[in-house]
Design a protein around this motif. Structure first.
Motif, PDB file in Angstrom:
ATOM      1  N   ASP A   1      -5.447  -9.756  12.126  1.00 25.63           N
ATOM      2  CA  ASP A   1      -4.973  -8.510  11.951  1.00 25.63           C
ATOM      3  C   ASP A   1      -5.478  -7.612  13.039  1.00 25.63           C
ATOM      4  OD1 ASP A   1      -2.768  -6.777  10.943  1.00 25.63           O
ATOM      5  OD2 ASP A   1      -3.315  -7.427   9.050  1.00 25.63           O
TER       6      ASP A   1
ATOM      7  N   TRP B   1      -6.495  -0.545  12.963  1.00 24.01           N
ATOM      8  CA  TRP B   1      -5.474   0.237  13.249  1.00 24.01           C
ATOM      9  C   TRP B   1      -5.697   1.553  14.415  1.00 24.01           C
ATOM     10  CZ3 TRP B   1      -0.983   2.436  12.436  1.00 24.01           C
ATOM     11  CH2 TRP B   1      -0.869   3.715  12.180  1.00 24.01           C
TER      12      TRP B   1
ATOM     13  N   ARG C   1       3.130   1.773  11.556  1.00 23.52           N
ATOM     14  CA  ARG C   1       2.517   0.621  10.519  1.00 23.52           C
ATOM     15  C   ARG C   1       3.910  -0.294  10.316  1.00 23.52           C
ATOM     16  NH1 ARG C   1      -0.461   4.344   7.859  1.00 23.52           N
ATOM     17  NH2 ARG C   1      -2.924   4.254   8.214  1.00 23.52           N
TER      18      ARG C   1
ATOM     19  N   HIS D   1       3.852  -4.240  11.368  1.00 22.07           N
ATOM     20  CA  HIS D   1       3.921  -5.122  10.454  1.00 22.07           C
ATOM     21  C   HIS D   1       5.206  -5.735  10.080  1.00 22.07           C
ATOM     22  CE1 HIS D   1      -0.503  -5.034  10.214  1.00 22.07           C
ATOM     23  NE2 HIS D   1      -0.404  -3.470   9.930  1.00 22.07           N
TER      24      HIS D   1
ATOM     25  N   LEU E   1       7.141  -4.237   8.001  1.00 25.68           N
ATOM     26  CA  LEU E   1       7.297  -3.688   6.570  1.00 25.68           C
ATOM     27  C   LEU E   1       8.565  -3.478   5.988  1.00 25.68           C
ATOM     28  CD1 LEU E   1       3.924  -1.580   6.342  1.00 25.68           C
ATOM     29  CD2 LEU E   1       4.276  -3.950   5.760  1.00 25.68           C
TER      30      LEU E   1
ATOM     31  N   ARG F   1      -0.216  -8.178   1.971  1.00 29.49           N
ATOM     32  CA  ARG F   1      -1.591  -7.550   2.288  1.00 29.49           C
ATOM     33  C   ARG F   1      -1.407  -6.073   2.441  1.00 29.49           C
ATOM     34  NH1 ARG F   1      -5.239 -11.104   3.761  1.00 29.49           N
ATOM     35  NH2 ARG F   1      -4.785 -13.321   4.705  1.00 29.49           N
ATOM     36  N   HIS F   2      -0.198  -5.451   2.291  1.00 29.66           N
ATOM     37  CA  HIS F   2       0.029  -4.105   2.264  1.00 29.66           C
ATOM     38  C   HIS F   2       0.579  -3.379   1.008  1.00 29.66           C
ATOM     39  CE1 HIS F   2      -0.163  -4.446   6.399  1.00 29.66           C
ATOM     40  NE2 HIS F   2       0.335  -5.439   6.437  1.00 29.66           N
TER      41      HIS F   2
ATOM     42  N   GLU G   1       4.169   0.398   0.053  1.00 31.87           N
ATOM     43  CA  GLU G   1       4.405   0.797   1.054  1.00 31.87           C
ATOM     44  C   GLU G   1       5.724  -0.251   1.710  1.00 31.87           C
ATOM     45  OE1 GLU G   1       1.518   0.930   5.246  1.00 31.87           O
ATOM     46  OE2 GLU G   1       0.696   0.069   3.411  1.00 31.87           O
ATOM     47  N   ARG G   2       5.727  -1.188   1.379  1.00 33.54           N
ATOM     48  CA  ARG G   2       6.923  -2.062   1.855  1.00 33.54           C
ATOM     49  C   ARG G   2       8.246  -1.783   1.364  1.00 33.54           C
ATOM     50  NH1 ARG G   2       6.774  -6.961   4.437  1.00 33.54           N
ATOM     51  NH2 ARG G   2       4.451  -7.223   3.602  1.00 33.54           N
TER      52      ARG G   2
END
Length: 216
Positions: A19, A22, A46, A50, A52, A187-188, A192-193
């Motif tokens: 990864d 940030w 983000r 990613h 997401l 991992r998030h 958030e997704r």
């Protein structure tokens, strides 16, 4: 489940094995935004970095961008060596180095970015093949890149048990489309997704997967 339960492994790279800090991601989106006349929020940056929210191109179109123009600008801004230096290895992914079966990477990260990252982290020799998705080859969840990786490894999912591990729903879809088991490494977080991604296994990191099987 133990690593040796599978005859071969395929893994995503970014977000799964490695990864990026940030601060680097934020810097890249600031530079891209300056060229495109748009201020990317942290959430937008983000989500795009990613994947997401599913298809990055579809999300770009929602934001009002033409995907080809965006990615040309994005890749022109990125410096491969700076990215490599800002990228770290997920500690729980270190088990890959000890796998005694064929192992491949199937990644959306292009070679000019992925190669310096793997070289800088000294993990290139973990993998017997590295397949880069493209418009010509296909993008996950298209199973074609996974099939190319399996051909390179000399394995057949009809006669050998294989698994694909990744942090995105496209990794799970590609695994199932190619006839493999799927490990989703979240991992998030589902919040958030905006959705919960289910695979044959769903874990926050690989150590959870192996410690869970050891306690069964």
């Amino acid at each position: 489940m133990q690593p040796e339960a599978y005859d071969f492994w395929l893994l995503d790279l970014d977000g799964t094995i490695v990864d990026t800090e940030w601060a680097y991601t934020r810097e890249v989106f600031d530079a891209v935004g300056e060229q495109l006349g748009y201020a990317f929020s942290d959430r937008e940056a983000r989500a795009l970095w990613h994947g997401l929210l599913g298809s990055r191109d579809a999300y770009l179109e929602e934001l009002g961008f033409e995907p080809v123009e965006f990615w040309e600008t994005f890749h022109a801004v990125e410096d491969p060596q700076e990215r490599a230096e800002a990228t770290y290895l997920h500690e729980d992914a270190a088990f890959v180095a000890d796998l005694d079966v064929p192992v491949g990477v199937v990644t959306h990260s292009q070679p000019f970015l992925a190669d310096p990252v793997m070289a800088n982290l000294d993990i290139a020799d973990w993998f017997d093949t590295v397949v880069t998705c493209s418009s010509e080859l296909g993008w996950k969840p298209d199973p074609t890149p996974l099939q190319v990786a399996m051909d390179d490894l000399g394995v057949d999912p009809q006669s050998a048990r294989g698994v694909m591990a990744g942090d995105a729903d496209t990794d799970v879809g590609a695994a199932w489309n190619a006839g493999l088991d799927a490990i989703h490494v979240e991992r998030h977080g589902a919040c958030e997704r905006g959705k919960c991604v289910l695979g044959d296994y769903r874990v926050a990191d690989f150590s959870e997967l192996f410690s869970r099987s050891a306690s069964d």
